[in-house]
Design a protein around this motif. Structure first.
Motif, mmCIF file in Angstrom:
data_model
loop_
_atom_site.group_PDB
_atom_site.id
_atom_site.type_symbol
_atom_site.label_atom_id
_atom_site.label_comp_id
_atom_site.label_asym_id
_atom_site.label_seq_id
_atom_site.Cartn_x
_atom_site.Cartn_y
_atom_site.Cartn_z
ATOM 1 N N GLN A 142 -14.513 10.015 1.790
ATOM 2 C CA GLN A 142 -15.091 8.875 2.499
ATOM 3 C C GLN A 142 -14.379 7.579 2.129
ATOM 4 O O GLN A 142 -14.032 6.777 2.995
ATOM 5 N N VAL A 143 -14.151 7.383 0.828
ATOM 6 C CA VAL A 143 -13.479 6.176 0.357
ATOM 7 C C VAL A 143 -12.057 6.108 0.901
ATOM 8 O O VAL A 143 -11.595 5.057 1.369
ATOM 9 N N THR A 144 -11.344 7.237 0.846
ATOM 10 C CA THR A 144 -9.966 7.266 1.350
ATOM 11 C C THR A 144 -9.926 6.901 2.827
ATOM 12 O O THR A 144 -9.070 6.123 3.272
ATOM 13 N N LYS A 145 -10.865 7.450 3.586
ATOM 14 C CA LYS A 145 -10.917 7.175 5.020
ATOM 15 C C LYS A 145 -11.139 5.684 5.289
ATOM 16 O O LYS A 145 -10.475 5.086 6.157
ATOM 17 N N VAL A 189 2.731 2.421 9.675
ATOM 18 C CA VAL A 189 3.879 2.720 8.845
ATOM 19 C C VAL A 189 4.688 3.840 9.454
ATOM 20 O O VAL A 189 4.124 4.825 9.925
ATOM 21 N N GLN A 190 5.997 3.697 9.449
ATOM 22 C CA GLN A 190 6.851 4.684 10.086
ATOM 23 C C GLN A 190 7.461 5.616 9.039
ATOM 24 O O GLN A 190 8.627 5.504 8.677
ATOM 25 N N ALA A 191 6.644 6.508 8.492
ATOM 26 C CA ALA A 191 7.165 7.482 7.546
ATOM 27 C C ALA A 191 7.946 8.540 8.319
ATOM 28 O O ALA A 191 7.503 8.988 9.367
ATOM 29 N N PRO A 192 9.122 8.971 7.840
ATOM 30 C CA PRO A 192 9.901 9.963 8.567
ATOM 31 C C PRO A 192 9.127 11.256 8.717
ATOM 32 O O PRO A 192 8.545 11.751 7.748
ATOM 33 N N PRO A 193 9.056 11.846 9.901
ATOM 34 C CA PRO A 193 8.328 13.095 10.105
ATOM 35 C C PRO A 193 8.994 14.239 9.351
ATOM 36 O O PRO A 193 10.215 14.296 9.237
ATOM 37 N N ASN A 216 0.210 10.308 0.593
ATOM 38 C CA ASN A 216 -0.958 10.635 1.422
ATOM 39 C C ASN A 216 -1.408 9.446 2.265
ATOM 40 O O ASN A 216 -1.732 9.589 3.447
ATOM 41 N N LEU A 217 -1.422 8.254 1.653
ATOM 42 C CA LEU A 217 -1.819 7.049 2.391
ATOM 43 C C LEU A 217 -0.816 6.737 3.488
ATOM 44 O O LEU A 217 -1.199 6.395 4.616
ATOM 45 N N LEU A 218 0.469 6.842 3.175
ATOM 46 C CA LEU A 218 1.503 6.591 4.178
ATOM 47 C C LEU A 218 1.344 7.518 5.375
ATOM 48 O O LEU A 218 1.444 7.101 6.533
ATOM 49 N N TYR A 238 -0.615 -3.216 -1.033
ATOM 50 C CA TYR A 238 -1.951 -2.627 -1.071
ATOM 51 C C TYR A 238 -1.921 -1.100 -1.013
ATOM 52 O O TYR A 238 -2.860 -0.446 -1.478
ATOM 53 N N ILE A 239 -0.888 -0.528 -0.460
ATOM 54 C CA ILE A 239 -0.753 0.929 -0.536
ATOM 55 C C ILE A 239 -0.622 1.349 -1.995
ATOM 56 O O ILE A 239 -1.289 2.286 -2.458
ATOM 57 N N SER A 240 0.230 0.661 -2.740
ATOM 58 C CA SER A 240 0.394 0.969 -4.170
ATOM 59 C C SER A 240 -0.894 0.689 -4.941
ATOM 60 O O SER A 240 -1.298 1.464 -5.819
ATOM 61 N N TYR A 241 -1.542 -0.426 -4.607
ATOM 62 C CA TYR A 241 -2.779 -0.835 -5.283
ATOM 63 C C TYR A 241 -3.871 0.232 -5.093
ATOM 64 O O TYR A 241 -4.546 0.633 -6.050
ATOM 65 N N CYS A 242 -4.023 0.694 -3.851
ATOM 66 C CA CYS A 242 -5.055 1.695 -3.555
ATOM 67 C C CYS A 242 -4.682 3.066 -4.111
ATOM 68 O O CYS A 242 -5.563 3.826 -4.542
#
Length: 636
Positions: free
Chosen positions: A399-402, A452-456, A442-444, A420-424
């Motif tokens: 729930q928190v992650t969502k 965010v455009q993470a490579p597929p 996981n967040l990315l 904030y990605i690093s912070y979380c």
């Protein structure tokens, strides 16, 4: 009712007659330096002059803080006043006849201006009446409440013009209409009396209430807030909307706080009148109070005029009601906060107290320390998400992650998002540093569809066979400078204007940054050969009430800009390449997303089509990257 719009001829005539040196000299000591004048900037502290006034261009510019504009803008910024008000004042000073867009509107303009002056007068008389009543025997209970319950000193009561509305139904009505002979319709328009539903006559809006004047930026009373001294509801009653008062455009005590906000570079917003009054009484003079509604964009922009760093602190109660009030008060500010246009902080005082209660038992220094340590809004939001949640429980963790992902997806600024990605990720690793990279990944992955455009993963297998994608997406500052330079060329080089328009249309390009896009939209409305384009744009911004500060530097050329513009054709191509790269990268990501969703076994043709299109965009990005690299270090 809106005051009719001024005719452009009136604005131009005011500009023509209001000499910039004459206007600025009233506030700044100027000395001649070549063709121009220089002095110490009135908009920021400095020891050596960086403030320049050009009589030939009728403009001023500070090379220290980038403040700039014409005579109208100077008076607006210095006094934090509205465009219409300044133009009318300068018109009066320089004897410019006032014309509106239609001749028949002139009489209506004069009528409305006259009405506003009459309303100011009747409200000033009412404020004096309430203040006098407070000091009489009938106001004894109200005075005791202020002195004993609120612990206010006489000078604070005087400073904020606090008063008392007597209990009678027609006391104020008789005073204003029968004794002072104000027209009853005028008193009604001021929001002080209402017609009776049954029978004839009027009754007072405020009765047996402690009265708090609400003032405009010039300190003129425009409305009242009344607090009950009994069990009557509502506890607080505000004046209705009038010609002078709009709840969504007004902040209590801003007339007292504007200088304090400028000096501290920070505005504090509290819930109640007495919270703001208590802060000022304690020497914390950068506080204002909302008027019981969510903060509007107009109110926020009004506050941010006085803070260079755009820092805003909401200080509401720490209990559930206070947290709900904070979230409600944020309102439209969230959009600005996500974009990084405001440094929004949240201050919750200990034990669920409000500012008034806290200062009755703590020194001002304690409040200042809490203020200095107030968390940024996003940190506060994250803390609220994880509060009382046991993240070792799978359901709580999910729930928190969502909720965190949902929050992060709204962040526009890439640097802020990465932070904030690093912070979380650190929070979600529960103290195990080995898990942080996994949490980041996981967040990315979850944020990717929106931001965010993470490579597929499927694409990574073929990545080694294809050229690497340019890193321009991470170079937002480069794009911003490129767009700014292109706009400067358009503004200062009339011969290049048609070239720039044609290139943008041919490449189907738009300015990515909202303030650049708005400036471009306004610029192209004027004739291509317009010699006075910059001056007309300044007028347009001022008349529309838009923030001119963020683009003011584009209206001036320093030594570096002059050198760049000497190579105009190459510079135009380089800046256009930067802008097209952004467009192409968006297309590239779109095709990759489509390609990722395709099953290559069942739809081989679509699989190949999307992949080929993505690679075509990628190759074009490489070509554009070479174009902009021709002398990138010197340009940007």
């Amino acid at each position: 009712m809106q005051i009719p719009r001024l005719h452009p001829d009136t604005i131009e005539e005011v500009k023509h007659r209001a000499d910039i040196v004459d206007v600025v000299s009233e506030y700044v000591v100027l000395r001649k330096q070549g063709k121009d004048f220089v002095g110490l900037c009135p908009f920021h502290d400095e020891k050596s002059p960086s403030f320049s006034v050009s009589p030939s261009k009728q403009m001023y510019y500070c090379f220290g803080c980038q403040a700039g504009g014409n005579a109208i803008k100077f008076v607006m910024d210095l006094g934090k006043r509205q465009f219409m008000e300044v133009v009318l004042d300068l018109a009066k000073r320089y004897q410019v006849p006032v014309k509106t867009l239609a001749p028949e509107q002139r009489q209506e303009l004069q009528r409305q201006l006259s009405l506003r002056e009459q309303l100011y007068e009747v409200l000033a008389s009412t404020a004096q009446f309430y203040q006098h009543a407070l000091r009489q025997s009938l106001g004894q209970q109200a005075m005791q409440y202020l002195q004993q319950h609120r612990q206010l000193k006489a000078e604070t009561i005087q400073q904020f013009g606090l008063g008392y509305a007597p209990a009678g139904w027609e006391t104020l009505h008789r005073y204003l209409v029968e004794d002072k002979h104000y027209p009853v319709q005028l008193v009604e328009k001021a929001g002080l009396i209402k017609p009776r539903k049954e029978g004839s006559g009027y009754y007072d809006v405020f009765r047996d209430r402690l009265m708090i004047p609400i003032r405009d930026l010039q300190g003129r009373v425009i409305a009242f807030g009344g607090r009950t001294l009994t069990e009557e509801q509502p506890k607080y009653l505000n004046s209705p909307e009038t010609e002078l008062f709009s709840k969504g455009k007004t902040l209590f005590a801003l007339d007292e706080a504007k200088d304090g906000i400028s000096k501290s570079d920070q505005a504090v917003v509290v819930e109640g009148y007495f919270d703001a009054i208590a802060l000022h009484a304690a020497g914390i003079n950068n506080a204002v109070a909302s008027l019981g509604t969510a903060l509007s964009i107009e109110q926020v922009r009004l506050l941010l005029r006085y803070s260079d760093s755009k820092q805003l602190v909401l200080n509401f109660d720490a209990d559930k009601a206070g947290i709900n009030a904070a979230e409600r008060a944020i309102g439209e500010i969230a959009t600005l906060a996500y974009k990084g246009e405001v440094q929004l902080k949240i201050l919750n005082l200990p034990n669920g107290k409000d500012a008034d209660e806290y200062l009755q038992n703590h020194p001002a220094e304690d409040y200042q320390k809490l203020l200095a340590n107030a968390p940024l809004w996003l940190n506060w939001q994250i803390a609220e998400i994880i509060k009382d949640k046991d993240l070792k429980q799978a359901t709580n963790f999910q729930q928190v992650t969502k909720e965190i992902v949902k929050l992060l997806q709204n962040i526009v600024n890439s640097d802020t998002l990465n932070y904030y990605i690093s912070y979380c990720a650190e929070i979600l690793s529960l103290g195990d540093t080995r898990l942080i990279p996994l949490r980041v990944e996981n967040l990315l992955t979850q944020i990717a569809p929106a931001n965010v455009q993470a490579p597929p993963s499927r694409f990574r297998k073929q990545e080694s066979k294809t050229p690497k994608l340019s890193l321009v997406t991470t170079e937002r500052s480069l794009l911003e400078r490129a767009e700014a330079l292109l706009l400067q060329i358009y503004l200062h080089c009339p011969e290049q204007r048609q070239v720039i328009i044609d290139e943008l249309e041919e490449r189907n390009l738009e300015f990515s940054l909202s303030h650049h896009r708005f400036l471009w939209q306004q610029s192209v409305e004027f004739a291509l050969a317009e010699a006075d384009l910059i001056s007309n744009l300044q007028n347009r911004y001022l008349e529309l009430g838009e923030d001119l500060t963020i683009v003011a530097h584009l209206f001036h050329l320093n030594e570096k800009n002059n050198k760049e513009i000497l190579r105009t054709p190459q510079v135009v191509q380089a800046t256009l390449a930067c802008m097209e790269i952004v467009l192409r990268e968006n297309r590239y990501r779109h095709f990759i997303e489509l390609w990722e969703k395709i099953d290559p076994q069942s739809e081989p043709e679509k699989d190949k089509l999307y992949y080929d299109n993505a690679m075509a965009e990628k190759r074009r990005i490489q070509e554009l990257d070479k174009q902009r690299q021709f002398s990138i270090a010197e340009l940007f």
